[in-house]
Design a protein around this motif. Structure first.
Motif: not given
Lengths: 388, 84
Positions: A139-168
């Motif tokens: 799923x990689x693209x040629x775009x330049x990685x935005x660090x703030x966006x990456x931090x959001x993905x690795x932080x709240x987004x993935x942690x939110x998904x983790x909580x969602x899957x774990x509790x389910x």
């Protein structure tokens, strides 16, 4: 489902926050309607919903621990969704950071360790990272990685998904009237709680007018969004049923395979609707990287499918061992359940463990030390069918 | 009323395992069917409403072509990691 999401965001609701609000508001109506239909009786004994999930118990209001798990799952999903739309709004090219959502499998490995209190075996770690890395490469693209966006993905987004899957997963393992909590009720209730959290969170970020705008758009484009959420319902019900079967990390890693399947689908859609779908870049080195990604995903899946060992131990015990032995057996790592039975054998123990080596080390070595056991027989499971 | 859980341990004729496995998977009361290597060829876990129903179910299973012997173990008590 992703294809319909793209269609709606390009053609119907370009604002990602409003899209999230519309999806969950319309989705709540669609899901409640599905629950009502599923609760209708097919015959004297069965609900229509049992076709989709044999454990379906009809309309069921969650209480106590189950309610807590569903609320937390809803919160996790809401955090993940809001983070996702924030990333889409923040970065010019979200496709450069969104592949890193696949790393949530690594978070889930830690979750599995918390549940099972056991280290993963080496082959599992290899398989997980092959699948994750493969999914990222595909799923990689040629775009330049935005660090703030990456931090959001690795932080709240993935942690939110983790909580969602774990509790389910926790909710799915609760037994009601002898059966696992069904995936239809689980999906409907967790979505309703997600909607409540999103209605609270979204206006704080984009202002209260977003609610009014979402209601207007939801009414105007109800059927398109309803179709998208209907597809989401079926996809998630199957995902939740899979969660009942195995480890969270395994199910999630296998779900990453969808990026491989989505590649030919995107190619067809981009050919039919060139103004909506972007043709995936398969030229030169980039195409080669994607093919390597696909190979990684399939190698990882194959390795994973060979790693688990399931078996039964049939035990004859000394008279009077009773519940003491039942408790001793249930504390052994890898034991799924222990049944005290009336028959040739006194106890039947079901084992699910990560490798044959661990079965010997964690189970058989413990069993032989239990003095109440006279004799036992190990039976390996070669193939299995399970009502989930 | 509490449901009755039971294990039915089955031995089958050589070459009929796949057929018996498929026939067992059509039984509504079966919650687990494991094709095994060891003393038994197939282990089925069933959930029924009463012992009478269990009796009828085992009768039904006996009629499946290829089954040589069944041993039924009724679960009296159970501890499961998934129960909360």
């Amino acid at each position: 489902m992703v294809a319909t999401d793209v269609w709606i965001t390009v053609r119907v609701v370009p604002n990602p926050y409003v899209f999230a609000l519309c999806s969950f508001m319309v989705g709540s109506i669609v899901h409640v309607l599905i629950l009502i239909i599923a609760t209708a009786k097919m015959n004297r004994k069965k609900f229509i919903g049992t076709v989709l999930d044999p454990n379906f118990l009809g309309f069921f209001i969650p209480k106590n621990g189950l309610l807590k798990h569903l609320i937390l799952a809803g919160l996790g999903n809401a955090i993940s969704t809001i983070s996702y739309v924030y990333v889409v709004a923040l970065t010019q090219d979200p496709s450069s950071v969104l592949p890193f959502t696949n790393l949530v499998t690594a978070y889930l490995i830690i979750g599995d360790l918390m549940i099972e209190k056991e280290k993963p075996v080496l082959i599992e770690v290899h398989a997980f990272f092959m699948i994750i890395l493969g999914a990222i490469l595909v799923s990689l693209s040629r775009g330049i990685v935005n660090l703030a966006g990456l931090a959001l993905v690795l932080g709240p987004m993935n942690l939110g998904t983790f909580l969602y899957v774990y509790e389910q997963k926790k909710a799915r393992t609760i037994k009601i009237r002898g059966k696992r909590y069904d995936s239809i009720n689980l999906r409907v209730w967790s979505l309703l709680f997600t909607t409540i959290f999103i209605i609270i969170m979204a206006p704080l970020i984009v202002g209260p007018e977003s609610i009014v705008l979402s209601i207007v758009i939801s009414i105007a484009h109800f059927f398109v969004i309803a179709l998208d959420m209907l597809l989401a319902f079926f996809a998630y019900v199957l995902y939740i049923r899979a969660l009942g079967m195995g480890k969270m990390s395994v199910v999630n890693a296998l779900a990453s395979v969808s990026v491989v399947i989505s590649l030919p689908l995107t190619l067809i859609l981009a050919w039919v609707f060139p103004d909506v779908y972007i043709l995936p870049d398969l030229s030169g080195v980039f195409g080669l990287v994607r093919i390597i990604g696909i190979i990684f995903v399939f190698l990882g899946m194959t390795a994973l499918s060979f790693s688990e060992v399931v078996g039964y131990i049939l035990i004859k015990s000394k008279p009077g061992s009773g519940s003491r032995l039942l408790k001793k057996l249930s504390t052994i790592k890898g034991v799924e359940y222990v049944s005290a039975t009336a028959g040739k054998y006194d106890y039947i123990v079901r084992i699910k463990i990560r490798s044959l080596g661990k079965a010997y080390e964690n189970v058989l070595q413990k069993i032989i030390k239990i003095e109440e056991i006279i004799d036992f027989v190990w039976i390996s499971v070669l193939k299995e069918w399970e009502l989930v | 009323m509490d449901k009755v859980n039971a294990y039915i341990l089955i031995n089958v004729k050589v070459g009929t395992t796949a057929h018996v496995f498929n026939e067992l998977s059509k039984i509504d009361e079966a919650t687990h069917i494991s094709l095994t290597a060891g003393e038994f060829d197939i282990i089925v876990r069933v959930t029924v409403n009463s012992l009478e129903e269990l009796f009828n179910l085992t009768e039904k299973i006996h009629k499946i072509d290829g089954i040589i012997k069944t041993v039924t173990h009724v679960v009296e008590k159970e501890l499961s990691k998934t129960e909360i």
